[in-house]
Design a protein around this motif. Structure first.
Motif, PDB file in Angstrom:
ATOM      1  N   UNK A  68      33.230  43.297  59.141  1.00 20.29           N
ATOM      2  CA  UNK A  68      32.060  42.567  59.085  1.00 20.29           C
ATOM      3  C   UNK A  68      30.963  43.254  58.243  1.00 20.29           C
ATOM      4  N   UNK A  69      30.669  44.365  58.792  1.00 24.84           N
ATOM      5  CA  UNK A  69      29.622  45.321  58.087  1.00 24.84           C
ATOM      6  C   UNK A  69      29.727  45.507  56.463  1.00 24.84           C
ATOM      7  N   UNK A  70      31.095  45.583  56.300  1.00 23.71           N
ATOM      8  CA  UNK A  70      31.789  45.665  54.634  1.00 23.71           C
ATOM      9  C   UNK A  70      31.393  44.375  54.147  1.00 23.71           C
ATOM     10  N   UNK A  71      31.525  43.238  54.679  1.00 22.46           N
ATOM     11  CA  UNK A  71      31.460  41.956  54.008  1.00 22.46           C
ATOM     12  C   UNK A  71      30.172  41.743  54.050  1.00 22.46           C
ATOM     13  N   UNK A  72      29.021  42.109  55.068  1.00 25.55           N
ATOM     14  CA  UNK A  72      27.997  41.957  55.081  1.00 25.55           C
ATOM     15  C   UNK A  72      27.144  42.672  53.806  1.00 25.55           C
ATOM     16  N   UNK A  73      27.467  43.845  53.656  1.00 22.95           N
ATOM     17  CA  UNK A  73      27.035  44.909  52.452  1.00 22.95           C
ATOM     18  C   UNK A  73      27.407  44.033  51.174  1.00 22.95           C
ATOM     19  N   UNK A  74      28.620  43.804  51.181  1.00 22.81           N
ATOM     20  CA  UNK A  74      28.967  43.047  49.854  1.00 22.81           C
ATOM     21  C   UNK A  74      28.184  41.843  49.450  1.00 22.81           C
ATOM     22  N   UNK A  75      27.940  41.152  50.360  1.00 25.37           N
ATOM     23  CA  UNK A  75      26.954  39.957  50.296  1.00 25.37           C
ATOM     24  C   UNK A  75      25.443  40.286  49.779  1.00 25.37           C
ATOM     25  N   UNK A  76      24.981  41.321  50.342  1.00 21.04           N
ATOM     26  CA  UNK A  76      23.460  41.583  50.243  1.00 21.04           C
ATOM     27  C   UNK A  76      23.594  42.533  49.061  1.00 21.04           C
ATOM     28  N   UNK A  77      24.549  43.108  48.670  1.00 24.06           N
ATOM     29  CA  UNK A  77      24.194  43.916  47.226  1.00 24.06           C
ATOM     30  C   UNK A  77      25.369  43.199  46.157  1.00 24.06           C
ATOM     31  N   UNK A  78      25.212  41.984  46.125  1.00 25.44           N
ATOM     32  CA  UNK A  78      25.895  41.281  45.034  1.00 25.44           C
ATOM     33  C   UNK A  78      25.659  41.703  43.631  1.00 25.44           C
ATOM     34  N   UNK A  79      24.863  42.571  43.203  1.00 21.13           N
ATOM     35  CA  UNK A  79      24.393  42.916  41.989  1.00 21.13           C
ATOM     36  C   UNK A  79      25.210  44.420  41.475  1.00 21.13           C
ATOM     37  N   UNK A  80      25.876  44.882  42.502  1.00 26.71           N
ATOM     38  CA  UNK A  80      26.209  46.535  42.183  1.00 26.71           C
ATOM     39  C   UNK A  80      27.426  46.538  41.034  1.00 26.71           C
ATOM     40  N   UNK A  81      27.111  47.171  40.181  1.00 26.44           N
ATOM     41  CA  UNK A  81      28.470  47.403  39.191  1.00 26.44           C
ATOM     42  C   UNK A  81      28.908  49.123  39.325  1.00 26.44           C
ATOM     43  N   UNK A  82      28.319  49.814  40.269  1.00 17.79           N
ATOM     44  CA  UNK A  82      28.734  51.069  40.516  1.00 17.79           C
ATOM     45  C   UNK A  82      28.869  51.503  42.009  1.00 17.79           C
ATOM     46  N   UNK A  83      30.274  51.680  42.419  1.00 19.14           N
ATOM     47  CA  UNK A  83      30.273  52.009  43.652  1.00 19.14           C
ATOM     48  C   UNK A  83      30.714  53.395  44.037  1.00 19.14           C
ATOM     49  N   UNK A  84      29.911  54.043  44.888  1.00 23.18           N
ATOM     50  CA  UNK A  84      30.430  55.347  44.963  1.00 23.18           C
ATOM     51  C   UNK A  84      30.780  55.453  46.684  1.00 23.18           C
ATOM     52  N   UNK A  85      32.244  55.751  46.769  1.00 19.74           N
ATOM     53  CA  UNK A  85      32.587  55.851  48.256  1.00 19.74           C
ATOM     54  C   UNK A  85      32.582  57.363  48.510  1.00 19.74           C
ATOM     55  N   UNK A  94      25.763  53.627  47.168  1.00 15.50           N
ATOM     56  CA  UNK A  94      26.340  54.856  47.629  1.00 15.50           C
ATOM     57  C   UNK A  94      26.688  54.848  49.294  1.00 15.50           C
ATOM     58  N   UNK A  95      28.009  55.047  49.726  1.00 14.83           N
ATOM     59  CA  UNK A  95      28.068  54.995  51.022  1.00 14.83           C
ATOM     60  C   UNK A  95      27.813  56.409  51.800  1.00 14.83           C
TER      61      UNK A  95
END
Length: 229
Positions: free
Chosen positions: A59-76, A10-11
């Motif tokens: 860069x922050x978005x890329x880091x989050x995607x790498x840290x949370x590589x198991x996400x299957x539900x994204x809430x923008x 969740x952002x």
């Protein structure tokens, strides 16, 4: 989308609707909830995994995607409201609206899309996606762009069976709306309606009567809507 057992991110989860999303995801049995904010120390919800995230920073978005590589539900959910009009308003503030609601949302979707096959995206939109209000021209334009982004992404990700849902509502009782003396919905009620709609497979969730009325008005002469609004 089944929330029980899901791994969600969740952002803007430190307050408002975002915090209610994170709390209710845990209550519904999500296995992991990543609660993100530009200031991670502002997230005070027990049971979540806190990540620093600025959706306007690649860069922050890329880091989050790498840290949370198991996400299957994204809430923008992350958003801003600068209170700026389009003709006489500060262009930098108008760009901030677009950078957050359109470009930031798109950046998150592009970064997380590969891992969302069979999962879901929920974009928090607004009744102002379909209308305008004096003092909110920048916000309305950015939300309109985010609404059609939601429609386009839904089509583009259909082949990988990613459910893409838009949430639309009018005023909600959050810090963003603190300066407006208008009827406001409870953010907990809005979050519940959104998650119910997500699990029901809805493409578009009209979370309150006002959002439904605005959408219904689109088929009529816009002069009637703005005369009565």
């Amino acid at each position: 989308m089944q929330i029980s057992g899901a791994t969600a991110l969740v952002t803007g989860a430190n307050r408002g609707i975002g915090r209610h999303f994170a709390a209710q995801l845990l209550e519904r049995g999500a296995a992991t909830v990543y609660a993100t904010a530009r200031r991670p120390e502002s997230v005070d919800l027990p049971g979540v995994r806190v990540l620093r995230l600025d959706i306007t920073d690649p860069d922050s978005v890329a880091a989050a995607a790498q840290a949370a590589g198991d996400v299957n539900l994204l809430i923008n959910n992350a958003g801003i409201s600068t209170g700026v009009d389009l003709v006489g308003g500060d262009l930098d503030l108008i760009r901030r609206e677009m950078d957050t609601h359109f470009w930031g949302t798109l950046a998150m979707i592009r970064a997380f899309a590969p891992q969302l096959a069979g999962g879901a995206i929920l974009n928090v939109l607004s009744a102002l996606s379909w209308s305008a209000y004096p003092g909110a021209g920048g916000y309305a334009a950015a939300k309109a762009a985010e609404w059609n982004l939601t429609n386009a992404v839904r089509l583009e990700l259909a082949a990988q069976q990613t459910q893409v849902t838009g949430l639309l509502m009018a005023a909600v009782d959050t810090d963003m709306m603190a300066g407006y003396d208008v009827p406001k919905s409870d953010p907990a009620v809005i979050a519940k309606a959104a998650l119910d709609g997500l699990e029901a497979g809805q493409w578009e969730i009209l979370a309150d009567a006002a959002a439904g009325a605005v959408k219904a008005s689109l088929a009529a002469d816009p002069r009637e809507f703005y005369r009565l609004a």
